[in-house]
Write a protein that holds these residues in place. Structure first.
Motif, PDB file in Angstrom:
ATOM      1  N   HIS A  77       0.838  -1.202   0.000  1.00 14.78           N
ATOM      2  CA  HIS A  77       0.000   0.000   0.000  1.00 14.78           C
ATOM      3  C   HIS A  77       0.869   1.246   0.000  1.00 14.78           C
ATOM      4  N   LYS A  78       0.216   2.372  -0.245  1.00  7.49           N
ATOM      5  CA  LYS A  78       0.849   3.674  -0.129  1.00  7.49           C
ATOM      6  C   LYS A  78      -0.003   4.541   0.792  1.00  7.49           C
ATOM      7  N   LYS A  79       0.637   5.431   1.521  1.00  3.55           N
ATOM      8  CA  LYS A  79      -0.076   6.267   2.489  1.00  3.55           C
ATOM      9  C   LYS A  79      -1.208   7.057   1.844  1.00  3.55           C
ATOM     10  N   SER A  80      -0.984   7.532   0.640  1.00  9.60           N
ATOM     11  CA  SER A  80      -1.966   8.400  -0.015  1.00  9.60           C
ATOM     12  C   SER A  80      -3.037   7.637  -0.785  1.00  9.60           C
ATOM     13  N   SER A  81      -2.908   6.323  -0.878  1.00 10.38           N
ATOM     14  CA  SER A  81      -3.837   5.527  -1.683  1.00 10.38           C
ATOM     15  C   SER A  81      -4.884   4.845  -0.817  1.00 10.38           C
ATOM     16  N   SER A  82      -6.083   4.624  -1.392  1.00  7.42           N
ATOM     17  CA  SER A  82      -7.143   3.895  -0.698  1.00  7.42           C
ATOM     18  C   SER A  82      -7.107   2.406  -1.030  1.00  7.42           C
ATOM     19  N   PHE A  83      -6.109   1.983  -1.766  1.00 10.58           N
ATOM     20  CA  PHE A  83      -6.016   0.603  -2.244  1.00 10.58           C
ATOM     21  C   PHE A  83      -4.938  -0.136  -1.456  1.00 10.58           C
ATOM     22  N   VAL A  84      -5.335  -1.217  -0.758  1.00  7.97           N
ATOM     23  CA  VAL A  84      -4.397  -2.032   0.024  1.00  7.97           C
ATOM     24  C   VAL A  84      -4.513  -3.478  -0.442  1.00  7.97           C
ATOM     25  N   VAL A  85      -3.393  -4.103  -0.671  1.00 10.05           N
ATOM     26  CA  VAL A  85      -3.376  -5.492  -1.137  1.00 10.05           C
ATOM     27  C   VAL A  85      -2.752  -6.386  -0.082  1.00 10.05           C
ATOM     28  N   CYS A  86      -3.453  -7.452   0.274  1.00  9.97           N
ATOM     29  CA  CYS A  86      -2.873  -8.514   1.096  1.00  9.97           C
ATOM     30  C   CYS A  86      -2.479  -9.633   0.151  1.00  9.97           C
ATOM     31  N   HIS A  87      -1.211  -9.905   0.083  1.00  4.40           N
ATOM     32  CA  HIS A  87      -0.682 -10.840  -0.920  1.00  4.40           C
ATOM     33  C   HIS A  87      -0.057 -12.051  -0.230  1.00  4.40           C
ATOM     34  N   ALA A  88      -0.573 -13.228  -0.556  1.00  2.68           N
ATOM     35  CA  ALA A  88      -0.017 -14.492  -0.051  1.00  2.68           C
ATOM     36  C   ALA A  88       0.607 -15.243  -1.219  1.00  2.68           C
ATOM     37  N   THR A  89       1.832 -15.713  -1.052  1.00  2.00           N
ATOM     38  CA  THR A  89       2.507 -16.388  -2.152  1.00  2.00           C
ATOM     39  C   THR A  89       3.414 -17.497  -1.637  1.00  2.00           C
ATOM     40  N   GLY A  90       3.802 -18.378  -2.569  1.00  2.00           N
ATOM     41  CA  GLY A  90       4.743 -19.445  -2.236  1.00  2.00           C
ATOM     42  C   GLY A  90       4.140 -20.603  -1.478  1.00  2.00           C
ATOM     43  N   PHE A  91       2.803 -20.694  -1.420  1.00  2.00           N
ATOM     44  CA  PHE A  91       2.187 -21.758  -0.615  1.00  2.00           C
ATOM     45  C   PHE A  91       1.804 -22.970  -1.457  1.00  2.00           C
ATOM     46  N   TYR A  92       1.696 -24.114  -0.790  1.00  2.00           N
ATOM     47  CA  TYR A  92       1.242 -25.364  -1.398  1.00  2.00           C
ATOM     48  C   TYR A  92       0.663 -26.244  -0.291  1.00  2.00           C
ATOM     49  N   PRO A  93      -0.484 -26.892  -0.533  1.00  2.00           N
ATOM     50  CA  PRO A  93      -1.313 -26.877  -1.742  1.00  2.00           C
ATOM     51  C   PRO A  93      -2.030 -25.559  -1.946  1.00  2.00           C
ATOM     52  N   ASP A  94      -2.893 -25.523  -2.973  1.00  2.00           N
ATOM     53  CA  ASP A  94      -3.437 -24.232  -3.407  1.00  2.00           C
ATOM     54  C   ASP A  94      -4.628 -23.740  -2.604  1.00  2.00           C
ATOM     55  N   THR A  95      -5.146 -24.545  -1.658  1.00  2.00           N
ATOM     56  CA  THR A  95      -6.307 -24.122  -0.877  1.00  2.00           C
ATOM     57  C   THR A  95      -5.885 -23.140   0.209  1.00  2.00           C
ATOM     58  N   VAL A  96      -6.426 -21.934   0.151  1.00  2.00           N
ATOM     59  CA  VAL A  96      -6.084 -20.900   1.122  1.00  2.00           C
ATOM     60  C   VAL A  96      -7.280 -19.963   1.289  1.00  2.00           C
TER      61      VAL A  96
END
Length: 287
Positions: free
Chosen positions: A193-212
């Motif tokens: 995210h950025k302080k001035s933006s209203s857009f926040v992303v929660c990013h999960a990566t590198g996991f296995y299996p694919d159910t999350v």
């Protein structure tokens, strides 16, 4: 929340016309998104694409798979010829794809399955497993539905394979590749995210299996509005990634605490708390 791991076995048969750079027929088998076997009209042989498939299955198996693929090639090319004739398509590039498969939940043995055909990028006709009948997705597929429904034994046979034989083979393949298919790799979680933006992303990566599962919480309560959870995507190394996007103004972020919760079968849930710090933030908290 308990997450169940679902395994899948899928086959994709693709016939093409007018595409010189691509084989006229390709068959690919996949388990849990990994290619396990491949056949094409140029090589005319089914071959393993995973080491554990080669180690556990003998030459007789691959000869049988080659025979099945050659039969499928002949049948799909004939269907392509019929469709082009019916639609008066003498030129141009055309693609006919048949796909089928099943899913197996190794906790409760729940089965799901499907078989469908697509023509030139659009769904065409699909098999209703409950009624053992074909369903025309496009009006132009009505003729095919009527013809195929007359072969009642064929639709019943396909249904039985998808709900029984496919499941049995899937169980075998999962056992053969258990060191890969039953491994558990925890996700790496970050907020972008950025302080001035209203857009926040929660990013999960590198996991296995694919159910999350990814959940946004405001002051501990689960959020439903202003949240967009994307589909799970594969990484190039056999793991997966997923993101949950939150829309919240910088002013509102100061009034409440926003936390992303990621639940995966590899272990305890991960909590990442949003702060006013620029860029990527990672804070792991176990229950």
């Amino acid at each position: 929340m308990m997450l169940l791991v679902t395994h899948s076995l899928q086959y994709f048969y693709t016939a093409t016309s007018g595409i010189s750079s691509f084989p006229e027929f390709v068959a690919v088998g996949m388990v849990d998104g990994l290619v396990i076997s491949q056949y094409d009209s140029n090589t005319q042989n089914a071959v393993p694409r995973q080491t554990w498939m080669k180690e556990h299955l003998d030459q007789e198996y691959w000869e049988s798979e080659t025979g099945l693929a050659r039969t499928a090639e002949k049948d799909l090319k004939e269907e392509m010829r019929i469709l082009k004739e019916r639609f008066n398509q003498t030129e141009g590039e055309h693609v006919l794809q048949r796909s089928y498969g099943c899913e197996w939940d190794d906790e409760s043995n729940v089965i799901g399955g499907y078989e469908r055909y697509g023509y030139d990028g659009e769904d065409f006709i699909t098999l209703d497993l409950t009624n053992k009948k074909w369903v025309a997705v496009k009006p132009e597929a009505a003729w095919s539905r009527q013809k195929w429904d007359r072969w009642e034994s064929s639709s019943k046979g396909r249904t039985h394979y998808i709900t029984h034989g496919c499941r049995d083979w899937l169980k075998k393949y999962v056992e053969y590749g258990s060191s890969t298919l039953r491994r558990k790799v925890a996700p790496e979680v970050s907020l972008i995210h950025k302080k001035s933006s209203s857009f926040v992303v929660c990013h999960a990566t590198g996991f296995y299996p694919d159910t999350v599962n990814i959940t946004w919480r405001r002051d501990g309560g689960k959020m439903h509005e202003d949240v967009n959870v994307t589909e799970t995507l594969p990484n190039g190394d056999g793991t997966f990634q997923k993101r949950a996007e939150l829309t919240v103004s910088p002013e509102e972020r100061k009034r409440s605490q926003y936390t992303c919760e990621v639940t995966h079968i590899s272990g305890e849930p991960t909590l990442v708390t949003l702060t006013e710090e620029e860029g990527n933030v990672q804070k792991l908290i176990s229950y």
